[in-house]
Scaffold this active site. Structure first.
Site, PDB file in Angstrom:
ATOM      1  NE  ARG A 294       4.243  -8.199  10.573  1.00  0.00           N
ATOM      2  CZ  ARG A 294       3.686  -7.131  11.126  1.00  0.00           C
ATOM      3  NH1 ARG A 294       2.656  -7.259  11.924  1.00  0.00           N
ATOM      4  NH2 ARG A 294       4.156  -5.917  10.896  1.00  0.00           N
TER       5      ARG A 294
ATOM      6  CE  LYS B 102       2.898   0.474   5.216  1.00  0.00           C
ATOM      7  NZ  LYS B 102       2.695   0.532   3.744  1.00  0.00           N
TER       8      LYS B 102
ATOM      9  CD  GLU C 254      -2.787   1.268   2.411  1.00  0.00           C
ATOM     10  OE1 GLU C 254      -3.587   2.219   2.489  1.00  0.00           O
ATOM     11  OE2 GLU C 254      -2.716   0.362   3.262  1.00  0.00           O
TER      12      GLU C 254
END
Length: 566
Positions: free
Chosen positions: A271, A281, A41
């Site tokens: 992750r 983020k 994104e």
């Protein structure tokens, strides 16, 4: 989870993801075709956690002769912009990967809208005018079923009319959403009539004001994979509970398209988490906007642009990611492992130069006043092809203040009165004394050199226990050096319940003024890997100019952090 596979001539270790891909290939799924995608994104800069996904998505495609596309998940215009798009493109290329095609989720807005209309007409979606708080409350809990929305059974025609109204400038944000009509008692909360569309009036970075209603990630993501022909949608473990919904929407889309011979397969891996590091983020954005750091590319940040600016090589990041592997279990990786990979890689590629960060004057009293010599310095002992350069030697030198001790213990093998040391690439010298100021601080150190001990000269290799680096006081340049420490004071800031701002390390940046570097080092640019001999690895900063040199410390020659924190 890895498996060792015996081949005719080698043993190789493959991840569980590769095992699944190979199984699909053996079974002839998707016609033997491999297509992956990396779908960031554009709402921030990529960090090292994204690098792990990049290495997997692009690596799978490379290994199995497939293609990996880059697709920007641009379905939330309130958080996205072209600056983020451009930096993501740069970061992927810097890591050494190349996408097959460049797509955007916004490329499919028309198809997604048509799919949503189809679902409404099939009685599979409805407009809900409850508030977000009411929707959250009526969804229930993981142990209690949800309650149907009072709008769940409104007529198809009314749903279509309101859905079209959502996509007008007059629609009020938050006044209504489109929800899928699935199963309000399903133990998977994501199945309890998930939201498909919401109203956002912020202009989109690509489509401008054409759209006022935007698809949610769970609705857009799987369909975008399907439209593009993705065979393996590889993502992180937090998407495990989303997978049934991913598959359900694909079921509906296949029904609409009357197609059953192809579907993407979602596979999840762990992750990348690092000690003393934050990967959110949202929180990284807060650090930037609140000026807790100096931008997304601050060398203390875990962003790829920050690591690039600090002096990390892309090869070191990829080697680190390969070393920790891919599993089904989340873990906290030690930052020291990443730094060890950086240190190992830079040792093989960096140019050795001389720099003095805490200078004190050394005067060679028996060296001619106006004489200089050009000494030969090897650029990189690990790679002969890197050649050599010259460094000027003279009567007046700078050395590290810590390399001198007036009353030294027995095992101090640096400079002290009455003992010899070698000045690297130059001569053996014996310290004869020092000069102090009124407070007892060392102002100057004095030594005499042995003219017959020049490095490389025949018979000049008599042994001394210490070798010191230096720069000529009249043939060097002043520089600012930035030394970095952990950005956070706690090992796992993501798990700490305190405000993350309280966890910041106030000493994460130390700026050293009045450092000196040899002229050859002063000519190096950002992007060139350097080793300041006996100190660590460094790189010129993008702020550096010929008038004001600036260097960032990448990592030390040894892991001093672990020793300090035992």
């Amino acid at each position: 989870m890895t498996e060792t596979v015996n081949t005719n001539e080698e043993k190789r270790s493959i991840s569980f993801v590769e095992q699944l891909v190979e199984k699909d290939l053996e079974e002839g799924k998707n016609g033997g075709r491999i297509q992956t995608r990396f779908p960031p994104e554009p709402n921030g800069y990529l960090h090292i956690g994204h690098a792990k996904a990049i290495c997997m998505d692009f690596g799978i495609a490379e290994k199995y002769n497939g293609v990996c596309n880059l697709r920007f998940d641009d379905t939330n215009p309130s958080k996205e912009n072209n600056e983020y798009v451009e930096n993501i493109l740069n970061d992927i290329q810097w890591l050494g990967f190349h996408w097959g095609n460049l797509y955007y989720a916004s490329d499919y807005f028309e198809q997604l809208w048509e799919f949503a209309v189809w679902m409404i007409k099939k009685g599979l979606a409805y407009i809900d005018e409850q508030t977000s708080e009411q929707i959250a409350e009526q969804k229930g809990t993981p142990t209690e079923p949800g309650k149907p929305s009072p709008y769940r059974d409104r007529p198809v025609e009314e749903n279509l009319r309101l859905f079209n109204a959502m996509n007008t400038p007059e629609a009020v944000e938050g006044s209504m959403v489109l929800r899928a009509k699935l199963d309000m008692s399903n133990p998977n909360m994501h199945f309890r009539d998930p939201i498909m569309y919401r109203i956002i009036h912020t202009p989109h970075h690509r489509t401008g004001t054409k759209w006022n209603a935007y698809p949610m990630y769970d609705f857009a993501h799987g369909q975008s994979d399907y439209f593009e022909g993705v065979t393996h949608s590889v993502c992180t473990l937090e998407f495990v509970p989303h997978r049934p919904l991913y598959d359900k929407f694909i079921d509906f889309l296949q029904e609409k398209e009357c197609q059953t011979d192809y579907r993407p397969r979602q596979i999840e891996f762990n992750r990348l988490n690092l000690t003393y590091t934050m990967m959110s983020k949202r929180k990284l954005l807060a650090l930037v906007t609140e000026k807790k750091v100096n931008g997304w590319d601050d060398p203390r940040m875990p962003t790829l642009s920050g690591m690039r600016r600090r002096g990390y090589s892309p090869e070191s990041i990829r080697k680190f990611i390969d070393s920790i592997g891919y599993t089904k279990f989340d873990a906290l990786n030690d930052m020291a492992l990443l730094e060890a990979a950086v240190r190992e890689d830079l040792n093989a590629r960096s140019i050795r130069v001389s720099a003095v960060l805490n200078p004190v004057k050394l005067i060679i009293t028996n060296y001619p006043d106006n004489e200089t010599e050009e000494m030969t310095a090897v650029n990189n002992p690990e790679n002969e092809a890197d050649g050599t350069h010259s460094i000027t030697f003279s009567k007046n030198l700078w050395i590290e203040r810590d390399d001198f001790m007036e009353d030294a213990p027995k095992k101090f093998f640096r400079m002290t009165p009455g003992k010899e040391v070698r000045l690297k690439n130059a001569y053996i010298v014996m310290c004869t004394g020092c000069k102090k100021d009124a407070e007892g601080n060392i102002e100057e150190i004095y030594a005499e050199y042995d003219p017959e001990s020049k490095s490389g000269k025949e018979g000049a290799n008599r042994k001394v226990k210490g070798t010191l680096h230096w720069v000529s006081a009249d043939h060097c340049q002043e520089a600012e050096v930035r030394v970095y420490d952990r950005l956070f004071n706690v090992e796992n800031p993501s798990a700490d319940e305190r405000d993350f701002r309280e966890l910041l390390n106030p000493e994460s940046l130390q700026v050293l003024d009045h450092c000196y570097v040899e002229n050859y080092a002063a000519e190096r640019k950002a992007g060139e890997y350097l080793q300041f001999q006996r100190i660590g690895y460094f790189m010129a900063d993008i702020d550096s100019t010929p008038e004001h040199l600036v260097f960032n410390k990448t990592v030390g020659l040894k892991d001093t952090w672990a020793k300090m924190n035992k």
